[in-house]
Design a protein around this motif. Structure first.
Motif, PDB file in Angstrom:
ATOM      1  N   UNK A   8       0.824  -1.211   0.000  1.00 11.08           N
ATOM      2  CA  UNK A   8       0.000   0.000   0.000  1.00 11.08           C
ATOM      3  C   UNK A   8       0.861   1.264   0.000  1.00 11.08           C
ATOM      4  N   UNK A   9       1.951   1.271   0.752  1.00  9.34           N
ATOM      5  CA  UNK A   9       2.807   2.458   0.827  1.00  9.34           C
ATOM      6  C   UNK A   9       3.430   2.776  -0.537  1.00  9.34           C
ATOM      7  N   UNK A  10       3.837   1.761  -1.285  1.00 12.26           N
ATOM      8  CA  UNK A  10       4.403   1.984  -2.608  1.00 12.26           C
ATOM      9  C   UNK A  10       3.315   2.450  -3.580  1.00 12.26           C
ATOM     10  N   UNK A  15       0.955   6.883  -6.789  1.00 14.78           N
ATOM     11  CA  UNK A  15      -0.177   7.808  -6.964  1.00 14.78           C
ATOM     12  C   UNK A  15       0.268   9.256  -6.795  1.00 14.78           C
ATOM     13  N   UNK A  16       1.077   9.507  -5.775  1.00 12.68           N
ATOM     14  CA  UNK A  16       1.578  10.860  -5.543  1.00 12.68           C
ATOM     15  C   UNK A  16       2.434  11.328  -6.708  1.00 12.68           C
ATOM     16  N   UNK A  17       3.283  10.440  -7.216  1.00 18.34           N
ATOM     17  CA  UNK A  17       4.150  10.778  -8.344  1.00 18.34           C
ATOM     18  C   UNK A  17       3.323  11.055  -9.606  1.00 18.34           C
TER      19      UNK A  17
END
Length: 45
Positions: A8-10, A15-17
């Motif tokens: 999930x963190x990756x 998504x942020x990128x």
């Protein structure tokens, strides 16, 4: 197309990128960048 499962963190980092752009395009750009950095002979110039 193969299915890739990531923590999930990756997923959130990708998504942020992407910043609203296409998620898959961003993912492949990140993979390509990683590959060039860690295995430069894999991509001919």
């Amino acid at each position: 197309m193969p299915r890739i499962e990531v923590p999930e963190s990756l997923y959130r980092q990708i998504e942020d990128e992407a910043n609203g752009d296409d998620f898959n395009d961003t993912l492949w750009k990140m993979v390509g960048s990683y590959r060039r950095k860690h295995n430069p002979e894999a991509d001919p110039q």
